[in-house]
Enzyme design. Sequence first.
Site, PDB file in Angstrom:
ATOM      1  N   TYR A   1      -1.360   6.180  22.468  1.00  0.00           N
ATOM      2  CA  TYR A   1      -0.722   4.947  22.955  1.00  0.00           C
ATOM      3  C   TYR A   1      -1.116   4.799  24.424  1.00  0.00           C
ATOM      4  O   TYR A   1      -0.891   5.707  25.216  1.00  0.00           O
ATOM      5  CB  TYR A   1       0.806   5.054  22.885  1.00  0.00           C
ATOM      6  CG  TYR A   1       1.411   5.036  21.495  1.00  0.00           C
ATOM      7  CD1 TYR A   1       1.311   6.142  20.641  1.00  0.00           C
ATOM      8  CD2 TYR A   1       2.102   3.919  21.037  1.00  0.00           C
ATOM      9  CE1 TYR A   1       1.868   6.118  19.376  1.00  0.00           C
ATOM     10  CE2 TYR A   1       2.675   3.893  19.770  1.00  0.00           C
ATOM     11  CZ  TYR A   1       2.557   4.999  18.953  1.00  0.00           C
ATOM     12  OH  TYR A   1       3.115   4.978  17.700  1.00  0.00           O
TER      13      TYR A   1
ATOM     14  N   PRO B   1       6.075  -3.200  15.767  1.00  0.00           N
ATOM     15  CA  PRO B   1       5.483  -1.996  15.149  1.00  0.00           C
ATOM     16  C   PRO B   1       5.262  -0.834  16.123  1.00  0.00           C
ATOM     17  O   PRO B   1       4.919   0.259  15.710  1.00  0.00           O
ATOM     18  CB  PRO B   1       4.155  -2.503  14.579  1.00  0.00           C
ATOM     19  CG  PRO B   1       3.888  -3.789  15.249  1.00  0.00           C
ATOM     20  CD  PRO B   1       5.172  -4.343  15.711  1.00  0.00           C
TER      21      PRO B   1
HETATM   22  P1  FAS Z   1       7.650  -6.408   2.578  1.00  0.00           P
HETATM   23  O1  FAS Z   1       7.346  -7.621   3.417  1.00  0.00           O
HETATM   24  O2  FAS Z   1       6.720  -5.253   2.622  1.00  0.00           O
HETATM   25  O3  FAS Z   1       7.742  -6.833   1.034  1.00  0.00           O
HETATM   26  C1  FAS Z   1       8.416  -8.020   0.655  1.00  0.00           C
HETATM   27  C2  FAS Z   1       7.843  -8.471  -0.678  1.00  0.00           C
HETATM   28  O4  FAS Z   1       8.625  -9.563  -1.165  1.00  0.00           O
HETATM   29  C3  FAS Z   1       6.414  -8.987  -0.528  1.00  0.00           C
HETATM   30  O5  FAS Z   1       5.560  -8.345  -1.463  1.00  0.00           O
HETATM   31  C4  FAS Z   1       6.537 -10.475  -0.827  1.00  0.00           C
HETATM   32  O6  FAS Z   1       5.398 -10.994  -1.496  1.00  0.00           O
HETATM   33  C5  FAS Z   1       7.758 -10.511  -1.741  1.00  0.00           C
HETATM   34  N1  FAS Z   1       8.446 -11.811  -1.745  1.00  0.00           N
HETATM   35  C6  FAS Z   1       8.784 -12.577  -0.684  1.00  0.00           C
HETATM   36  N2  FAS Z   1       9.421 -13.700  -1.095  1.00  0.00           N
HETATM   37  C7  FAS Z   1       9.507 -13.633  -2.445  1.00  0.00           C
HETATM   38  C8  FAS Z   1      10.024 -14.490  -3.466  1.00  0.00           C
HETATM   39  N3  FAS Z   1      10.588 -15.665  -3.154  1.00  0.00           N
HETATM   40  N4  FAS Z   1       9.931 -14.104  -4.764  1.00  0.00           N
HETATM   41  C9  FAS Z   1       9.360 -12.917  -5.088  1.00  0.00           C
HETATM   42  N5  FAS Z   1       8.819 -12.072  -4.185  1.00  0.00           N
HETATM   43  C10 FAS Z   1       8.894 -12.426  -2.883  1.00  0.00           C
HETATM   44  N6  FAS Z   1       5.474  -1.545  10.339  1.00  0.00           N
HETATM   45  C11 FAS Z   1       5.121  -0.374  10.914  1.00  0.00           C
HETATM   46  O7  FAS Z   1       5.929   0.549  10.923  1.00  0.00           O
HETATM   47  N7  FAS Z   1       3.861  -0.221  11.472  1.00  0.00           N
HETATM   48  C12 FAS Z   1       2.928  -1.234  11.451  1.00  0.00           C
HETATM   49  O8  FAS Z   1       1.818  -1.072  11.953  1.00  0.00           O
HETATM   50  C13 FAS Z   1       3.246  -2.455  10.851  1.00  0.00           C
HETATM   51  N8  FAS Z   1       2.331  -3.477  10.768  1.00  0.00           N
HETATM   52  C14 FAS Z   1       2.688  -4.657  10.163  1.00  0.00           C
HETATM   53  C15 FAS Z   1       1.770  -5.733  10.036  1.00  0.00           C
HETATM   54  C16 FAS Z   1       2.156  -6.941   9.432  1.00  0.00           C
HETATM   55  C17 FAS Z   1       1.141  -8.062   9.323  1.00  0.00           C
HETATM   56  C18 FAS Z   1       3.469  -7.104   8.956  1.00  0.00           C
HETATM   57  C19 FAS Z   1       3.898  -8.430   8.354  1.00  0.00           C
HETATM   58  C20 FAS Z   1       4.371  -6.057   9.044  1.00  0.00           C
HETATM   59  C21 FAS Z   1       3.989  -4.823   9.645  1.00  0.00           C
HETATM   60  N9  FAS Z   1       4.879  -3.743   9.741  1.00  0.00           N
HETATM   61  C22 FAS Z   1       4.554  -2.572  10.307  1.00  0.00           C
HETATM   62  C23 FAS Z   1       6.186  -3.840   9.205  1.00  0.00           C
HETATM   63  C24 FAS Z   1       6.084  -3.617   7.714  1.00  0.00           C
HETATM   64  O9  FAS Z   1       5.509  -2.385   7.447  1.00  0.00           O
HETATM   65  C25 FAS Z   1       7.459  -3.818   7.155  1.00  0.00           C
HETATM   66  O10 FAS Z   1       8.440  -3.133   7.904  1.00  0.00           O
HETATM   67  C26 FAS Z   1       7.549  -3.414   5.703  1.00  0.00           C
HETATM   68  O11 FAS Z   1       6.552  -4.086   4.994  1.00  0.00           O
HETATM   69  C27 FAS Z   1       8.953  -3.800   5.216  1.00  0.00           C
HETATM   70  O12 FAS Z   1       8.993  -3.563   3.853  1.00  0.00           O
HETATM   71  P2  FAS Z   1       9.855  -4.535   2.899  1.00  0.00           P
HETATM   72  O13 FAS Z   1      11.170  -4.778   3.527  1.00  0.00           O
HETATM   73  O14 FAS Z   1       9.761  -3.938   1.542  1.00  0.00           O
HETATM   74  O15 FAS Z   1       9.129  -5.972   2.952  1.00  0.00           O
HETATM   75  C1  PHB Z   2      -0.635   2.320  12.258  1.00  0.00           C
HETATM   76  O1  PHB Z   2      -1.376   3.309  12.037  1.00  0.00           O
HETATM   77  O2  PHB Z   2      -0.759   1.232  11.636  1.00  0.00           O
HETATM   78  C2  PHB Z   2       0.429   2.416  13.321  1.00  0.00           C
HETATM   79  C3  PHB Z   2       0.642   3.630  13.962  1.00  0.00           C
HETATM   80  C4  PHB Z   2       1.628   3.727  14.947  1.00  0.00           C
HETATM   81  C5  PHB Z   2       2.364   2.598  15.276  1.00  0.00           C
HETATM   82  C6  PHB Z   2       2.142   1.381  14.627  1.00  0.00           C
HETATM   83  C7  PHB Z   2       1.166   1.282  13.660  1.00  0.00           C
HETATM   84  O3  PHB Z   2       3.325   2.684  16.237  1.00  0.00           O
END
Ligand code: FAS
Ligand code: PHB
Length: 395
Positions: free
Chosen positions: A203, A294
């Site tokens: 980081y 994140p």
């Molecule tokens: P999710 O968003 O994973 O899953 C929700 C699901 O519900 C999806 O598959 C969606 O298609 C479905 N859905 C939505 N509406 C619906 C409907 N009306 N009908 C049926 N299905 C529906 N976290 C980290 O710790 N590190 C990271 O680097 C990181 N990078 C990320 C990058 C992006 C682009 C995003 C958006 C998030 C990131 N996150 C990261 C956070 C991410 O990991 C979330 O915390 C994690 O996906 C949360 O999981 P769920 O709550 O299961 O939601």
């Molecule tokens: C990743 O590997 O996607 C990652 C790792 C550490 C973070 C966030 C994302 O704090």
Amino acid sequence: VRPPAHCPVVIVGAGPAGLVLARILGLHGIESVVLERRSHDHVLARARAGIVEQPVADLLDELGAGDRLRREGLVHEGVSFRFGERTCRIDFAETVGRHVVVYSQQDIVADLLDLHAAVGTPVVFGAEVTSIDDFEDGPPRVRVLVDGHEAVIGCDLVVCADGTHGVSETALQGRRALLRRIYRRSWLGVLVDAAPAADELLYSRHRDGFALMSMRGAHRTRLYLEVPASTCLDDWSDDRIWTELHRRLDGDGLVLNEGDVLERGLTPLASSIDQRMRYGRLLLVGDAAHVVPPTGAKGLNCAIGDAVVAARAIREFRCRGEEALATYTSMASARIWGAQRFSWQMTTMFHQVDTDPYERELRLRQLEHVTSSAEAMADLARQYTGLDLADRWDA
Ligand code: FAS
Ligand code: PHB
């Protein structure tokens, strides 16, 4: 798989939260159906998180979804912070005897889907939930569109694991007890076909902005750059990305390995929490309930932690009825607020979240403080490697 006309528990969303919840309920003999609007391939292709806390890795093992994680995941016993002229390693093993596993969220979702297919949990893809009704006062009705046909599913409980901007937002319109923080910054993330330039994550707080070097196995590097929230991805050529990554991450003997950029994306930094995670017979889990930047690698781990608490509330509901749902939010909130606070701290220490010179200096001093003593580093290591899950899934 077609949706049933009735199912005790309907779970909206096949992300980590929804899939872990369905697994725990199944192990307790509670029938559920998972409705996912996207296709199986789309769900597996979404680049998301990469760090698994030790308690979450142990849970996935216990649920029968940890074999590949143990085989292919990278156990990391430390992480490095670079700021000013210093690079400081936080030693997880030495300070708190714990570790994290570097293993992608996509792989966790794939492993859970394989497990559900093997045990016969109904997971319906291409099933968009269009509305949720009657959940405040009794058995909810879930309206779902599958292959252009609308169906209504009756259930005892509905769990919205639908992430941000899901149907729960519409169903709860105007009733939510939301707190939020916008940072006006985003992460520009790339997946690169090149070996990581170091064995652990780095980081870096640089005068031009934050950067993070992570990885996906021994042959691919995951890299992130802090950019203004207004950034347009098209303005960033590969060359421009590499120039900025080298500027912010090279140094102290480290030089990034370049390679083809396989994926790129923008993720806005935001914190939010719905202080009510339960609305009658509708429960919120994961990003549907709260979002963190994140920086602290907490989003995925928090979502899975919610599933454990929600499963407990559902099991109690089947014995004691509605009153059992009353404690769901309070049971989940300690761990969620721990993740909110840690993610906020990590984000403000490393990012240019404001232009005020005093604030900027203060945030640098905060970084110096958390790396200034064994006790301070132990505290950070404990939070980074994972707060204990609020409950045992099998208790
Ligand atoms: P999710 O968003 O994973 O899953 C929700 C699901 O519900 C999806 O598959 C969606 O298609 C479905 N859905 C939505 N509406 C619906 C409907 N009306 N009908 C049926 N299905 C529906 N976290 C980290 O710790 N590190 C990271 O680097 C990181 N990078 C990320 C990058 C992006 C682009 C995003 C958006 C998030 C990131 N996150 C990261 C956070 C991410 O990991 C979330 O915390 C994690 O996906 C949360 O999981 P769920 O709550 O299961 O939601
Ligand atoms: C990743 O590997 O996607 C990652 C790792 C550490 C973070 C966030 C994302 O704090």
